[in-house]
Design an enzyme around this catalytic site. Structure first.
Site, mmCIF file in Angstrom:
data_model
loop_
_atom_site.group_PDB
_atom_site.id
_atom_site.type_symbol
_atom_site.label_atom_id
_atom_site.label_comp_id
_atom_site.label_asym_id
_atom_site.label_seq_id
_atom_site.Cartn_x
_atom_site.Cartn_y
_atom_site.Cartn_z
ATOM 1 N N ASP A 135 -30.642 -5.768 16.101
ATOM 2 C CA ASP A 135 -29.598 -5.926 17.116
ATOM 3 C C ASP A 135 -30.037 -6.904 18.194
ATOM 4 O O ASP A 135 -29.259 -7.723 18.661
ATOM 5 C CB ASP A 135 -29.242 -4.572 17.737
ATOM 6 C CG ASP A 135 -28.323 -4.779 18.926
ATOM 7 O OD1 ASP A 135 -27.204 -5.268 18.710
ATOM 8 O OD2 ASP A 135 -28.738 -4.517 20.071
ATOM 9 N N ARG A 159 -25.303 -13.954 19.123
ATOM 10 C CA ARG A 159 -23.881 -13.825 19.481
ATOM 11 C C ARG A 159 -23.607 -14.407 20.861
ATOM 12 O O ARG A 159 -22.568 -15.020 21.101
ATOM 13 C CB ARG A 159 -23.469 -12.342 19.443
ATOM 14 C CG ARG A 159 -23.363 -11.782 18.032
ATOM 15 C CD ARG A 159 -23.323 -10.271 18.054
ATOM 16 N NE ARG A 159 -22.279 -9.758 18.908
ATOM 17 C CZ ARG A 159 -22.321 -8.570 19.534
ATOM 18 N NH1 ARG A 159 -23.369 -7.782 19.406
ATOM 19 N NH2 ARG A 159 -21.326 -8.186 20.277
ATOM 20 N N HIS A 213 -23.401 7.513 26.661
ATOM 21 C CA HIS A 213 -23.507 6.065 26.835
ATOM 22 C C HIS A 213 -22.262 5.560 27.536
ATOM 23 O O HIS A 213 -21.144 5.891 27.145
ATOM 24 C CB HIS A 213 -23.644 5.354 25.485
ATOM 25 C CG HIS A 213 -23.660 3.862 25.620
ATOM 26 N ND1 HIS A 213 -24.786 3.163 26.018
ATOM 27 C CD2 HIS A 213 -22.683 2.938 25.475
ATOM 28 C CE1 HIS A 213 -24.494 1.878 26.090
ATOM 29 N NE2 HIS A 213 -23.224 1.713 25.759
ATOM 30 N N LYS A 256 -28.426 1.360 18.487
ATOM 31 C CA LYS A 256 -29.469 1.742 19.445
ATOM 32 C C LYS A 256 -29.366 3.221 19.789
ATOM 33 O O LYS A 256 -30.367 3.929 19.858
ATOM 34 C CB LYS A 256 -29.358 0.883 20.710
ATOM 35 C CG LYS A 256 -29.827 -0.555 20.472
ATOM 36 C CD LYS A 256 -29.531 -1.467 21.642
ATOM 37 C CE LYS A 256 -28.089 -1.861 21.703
ATOM 38 N NZ LYS A 256 -27.739 -2.984 22.539
ATOM 39 N N SER A 305 -23.693 -2.708 17.462
ATOM 40 C CA SER A 305 -24.810 -3.010 18.351
ATOM 41 C C SER A 305 -25.127 -1.796 19.235
ATOM 42 O O SER A 305 -26.273 -1.328 19.309
ATOM 43 C CB SER A 305 -24.435 -4.225 19.213
ATOM 44 O OG SER A 305 -25.282 -4.364 20.317
HETATM 45 N N1 URA Z 1 -23.710 -3.903 24.762
HETATM 46 C C1 URA Z 1 -24.464 -3.897 23.646
HETATM 47 O O1 URA Z 1 -25.477 -3.212 23.579
HETATM 48 N N2 URA Z 1 -24.076 -4.650 22.619
HETATM 49 C C2 URA Z 1 -22.968 -5.409 22.646
HETATM 50 O O2 URA Z 1 -22.665 -6.062 21.668
HETATM 51 C C3 URA Z 1 -22.197 -5.420 23.811
HETATM 52 C C4 URA Z 1 -22.586 -4.642 24.869
#
Ligand code: URA
Length: 443
Positions: free
Chosen positions: A180, A187, A101, A206, A202
């Site tokens: 999320d 947010r 990632h 995922k 977050s």
């Molecule tokens: N990317 C994400 O998936 N979540 C965040 O909070 C910030 C960047």
């Protein structure tokens, strides 16, 4: 207290989750305390169900931004977000899975050569990716430049491709970590995106829900990165490595420089072209360096610390895996890529060395040319973008090309050039080289 109108019956807690009081949870975090595991699990579960109100979750997110979270709180919060949706498992695959990632940057096409390169070593690479928003490009947008290629795979197709080809880059299903999705949207409008425990949970919720055995993180810092500040990027990387480790996913991170665009291509089709150059054993030195560094990390986590990744790039094995991967998703690896109808080349006005090229303005300019989107539902122009002809440290003479804008609409060039005002510099001396990979972060 019921927070939102919904066709679904709204209940205070899901199966196995004990009820708590949202105001108590907010007060605990507001006063700098640690929220108990049960209360945190309830807060996320009840928010996802619409029982905890947006206003309450916003207050909680702000308290987290101001007071932080303990390692245990971050672990539990991530687990609760994973539990809010589907969790994939590749246990029946018969080979280790490893994922990468990146926190995103300008010209970051590394996933494209990396996934087939790692797959050459008998490891499965399920790269569930997204589309771009704003100045950082999306991996799926880049691959959709290839005629016929599709990002949409069913779970059965994903498994079959992982078994047969080893590498898959496809769209992440919407069922992963729905908590999320809801929390991120909140947010975004409450000034709480920047909280490191919330960013880390977050991203990791995922990635862990995607079911990989191990994970390598490319955490970028600098002008074109989500985290401009290196210390904040390091803290984010450490927090994510801790979450991975605590969740049973072997995780390491590289802290990498995103002050300058990666490689020479910024866009979509041109980034595919550059990735193919890397797979053919060429390509820009920085793209090759980062591809090799991440491949080594991924293969070390998959039990192959001595894999000769450089040889697999040079001898065509990675290219063969790329071609197979593209064909498996209906793409034609030999088809011509979309070409721009209009171009505009900017030349140097003085002789010397290129001393700087700021990633962020180049990313914004490529976006304004049509390579990126402003709203999730907008299309991208695959041929749009910027080709750099030089990078910091290169010698240049007055009149030589610096970069070329690519697009279908010449009227976009002016807005792109506005974004590039002051974005590059030329001086009498070559700048000191800066390391691309600053640090490796492990537990
Ligand atoms: N990317 C994400 O998936 N979540 C965040 O909070 C910030 C960047």
């Amino acid at each position: 207290m019921t927070a939102s109108a919904s066709a679904e019956p709204v209940t205070g807690h899901g199966p196995g989750v004990e009820p708590h009081d949202a105001v108590d949870v907010i007060r605990t975090k507001r006063d700098g305390g640690a929220v108990s595991d049960g209360a945190l699990r309830w807060m996320i579960d009840a928010y996802t169900r619409g029982y905890v109100a947006d206003a309450q979750m916003a207050a909680f997110a702000m308290a987290v931004l101001l007071n932080g979270m303990t390692r245990e709180e971050v672990r539990v919060m991530t687990a609760a977000m994973i539990a809010s949706g589907e969790r994939m498992s590749f246990a029946g695959l018969g080979k280790p899975t490893v994922d990468k990632h990146s926190t995103g940057g300008v010209g970051d096409k590394i996933t494209l050569p990396l996934a087939p390169l790692v797959a050459c070593f008998g490891v499965a690479v399920p790269q569930l990716s997204g589309r771009g928003l704003g100045h950082t490009g999306g991996t799926l947008d880049k691959l959709e430049s290839i005629p016929g290629w599709t990002a949409a795979l069913t779970n059965d197709e994903l498994f079959a491709q992982l078994r047969e080809v080893g590498a898959v880059i496809c769209a992440a299903g919407s069922g992963l970590a729905p908590a999320d999705k809801k929390l991120y949207a909140l947010r975004d409008v409450t000034g709480t995106v920047e909280a490191i425990p919330l960013i880390a949970s977050s991203i990791m919720s995922k990635k862990i829900a995607e079911g990989t055995d191990s994970l390598v993180l490319d955490v970028k810092f600098g002008s074109g990165a989500f985290m401009k500040d290196v210390d904040k990027a390091r803290e984010l990387a450490r927090t994510m490595v801790e979450i991975g480790t605590d969740s049973g996913v072997a995780t390491t991170a590289l802290l990498t420089d995103m002050n300058t665009p990666l490689g020479l291509a910024i866009g979509n089709a041109n980034e595919v072209r550059e990735s193919v150059e890397v797979l053919a054993g060429g390509g820009p030195a920085d793209v090759v360096e980062l591809t090799l560094a991440l491949a080594r990390e991924m293969l070390a986590l998959a039990g192959q610390p001595d894999a000769d990744v450089e040889a697999a790039l040079k001898d065509g094995r990675a290219m063969d895996a790329w071609r197979e991967m593209i064909r498996a998703q209906d793409g034609d690896p030999d088809a011509a890529l979309p070409a721009p109808r209009e171009t505009h080349t900017v030349t140097a006005t003085e002789t010397g060395f290129v001393t700087g090229m700021e990633a962020l303005p180049f990313g914004i300019a490529a976006w304004r040319l049509g390579a990126g989107r402003a709203r999730a539902e907008d299309p991208v122009m695959h041929a749009a973008g910027i080709d750099l002809h030089v990078k910091p440290g290169d010698a240049i003479s007055a009149g030589q090309p610096l970069f070329t804008l690519l697009g279908h609409d010449a009227h976009r060039f002016e807005r792109a050039m506005d974004a590039l005002e002051g974005a590059w510099s030329i001086g009498p001396d070559a700048p000191d080289p800066r390391p691309l990979v600053l640090e490796r972060i492990t537990e």
